[in-house]
Design a protein around this motif. Structure first.
Motif, PDB file in Angstrom:
ATOM      1  N   ASN A  79       0.621  -1.142   0.035  1.00  0.00           N
ATOM      2  CA  ASN A  79       0.062  -0.052  -0.085  1.00  0.00           C
ATOM      3  C   ASN A  79       1.328   0.998  -0.223  1.00  0.00           C
ATOM      4  O   ASN A  79       1.528   1.239   1.194  1.00  0.00           O
ATOM      5  CB  ASN A  79      -1.287   0.116   1.126  1.00  0.00           C
ATOM      6  N   LEU A  80       0.758   2.065  -1.147  1.00  0.00           N
ATOM      7  CA  LEU A  80       1.987   2.580  -1.635  1.00  0.00           C
ATOM      8  C   LEU A  80       1.368   4.391  -1.054  1.00  0.00           C
ATOM      9  O   LEU A  80      -0.153   4.802  -0.988  1.00  0.00           O
ATOM     10  CB  LEU A  80       2.410   2.943  -2.698  1.00  0.00           C
ATOM     11  N   TYR A  81       1.895   5.426  -0.319  1.00  0.00           N
ATOM     12  CA  TYR A  81       1.565   6.767   0.000  1.00  0.00           C
ATOM     13  C   TYR A  81       0.475   6.820   0.653  1.00  0.00           C
ATOM     14  O   TYR A  81      -1.042   6.686   0.701  1.00  0.00           O
ATOM     15  CB  TYR A  81       1.554   7.611  -1.320  1.00  0.00           C
ATOM     16  N   THR A  82       0.893   6.669   2.250  1.00  0.00           N
ATOM     17  CA  THR A  82      -0.678   6.503   3.474  1.00  0.00           C
ATOM     18  C   THR A  82      -1.244   7.811   2.176  1.00  0.00           C
ATOM     19  O   THR A  82      -1.529   8.835   2.217  1.00  0.00           O
ATOM     20  CB  THR A  82      -0.033   7.034   4.217  1.00  0.00           C
ATOM     21  N   GLY A  83      -2.938   6.937   2.504  1.00  0.00           N
ATOM     22  CA  GLY A  83      -3.917   7.893   2.606  1.00  0.00           C
ATOM     23  C   GLY A  83      -4.425   8.025   1.074  1.00  0.00           C
ATOM     24  O   GLY A  83      -5.370   8.633   0.755  1.00  0.00           O
ATOM     25  N   LEU A  84      -3.758   7.517  -0.387  1.00  0.00           N
ATOM     26  CA  LEU A  84      -3.844   7.599  -0.941  1.00  0.00           C
ATOM     27  C   LEU A  84      -4.435   6.410  -2.186  1.00  0.00           C
ATOM     28  O   LEU A  84      -4.958   6.361  -3.174  1.00  0.00           O
ATOM     29  CB  LEU A  84      -3.021   7.904  -1.909  1.00  0.00           C
ATOM     30  N   ASP A  85      -4.549   5.259  -1.503  1.00  0.00           N
ATOM     31  CA  ASP A  85      -5.122   4.221  -1.643  1.00  0.00           C
ATOM     32  C   ASP A  85      -4.725   3.073  -2.734  1.00  0.00           C
ATOM     33  O   ASP A  85      -5.177   2.489  -3.987  1.00  0.00           O
ATOM     34  CB  ASP A  85      -6.679   4.392  -2.165  1.00  0.00           C
TER      35      ASP A  85
END
Length: 125
Positions: free
Chosen positions: A19-25
């Motif tokens: 899951n890359l870049y927290t909060g971007l899905d």
């Protein structure tokens, strides 16, 4: 580098999910299998990257368009077949073919790619 596959000496399987870049899905999934075959190593892999939901807006509809949907997502996928072999105790060579698709719903593309690689161990360090 596809030539590095020749270093494997036994059946290998790998799976990963990020899951890359927290909060971007944004998510990436990867799976591969490799096995010694015909004096070298053969492998198959599947890799996918997905953007998650992106709001669909236009100048006329800045809060989303209910006719075509309020969200869309971008996806890229590649399936790869590879073969690599040791030529000498210091030199590996390899080649692979990939089928790649990417795009958004109702607007995507597909192509084939070829990769060739070498790996030479100099003996330094």
């Amino acid at each position: 580098n596809v030539a590095g596959l020749a270093q494997l000496e036994q059946f290998s399987v790998m799976f990963s999910r990020h899951n890359l870049y927290t909060g971007l899905d944004i998510t990436q999934n990867y799976a591969s299998v490799a096995l010694p075959l015909l004096g070298g190593v053969a492998g198959v892999s599947f890799n996918t990257l997905n953007s998650g939901d992106i709001e669909r807006t236009t100048e006329a509809n800045p809060f989303g368009d209910n006719v075509v949907g309020t969200t869309y997502s971008w996806t890229s996928s590649a399936i790869q077949l590879a073969y690599s072999r040791r030529i000498t105790d210091r030199l590996n060579v390899g080649a692979s073919g990939k089928l790649v698709t990417e795009g958004i719903t109702n607007a995507n593309t597909r192509w084939v790619a070829l990769d060739f690689g070498t790996q030479f161990r100099t003996g330094l360090y």
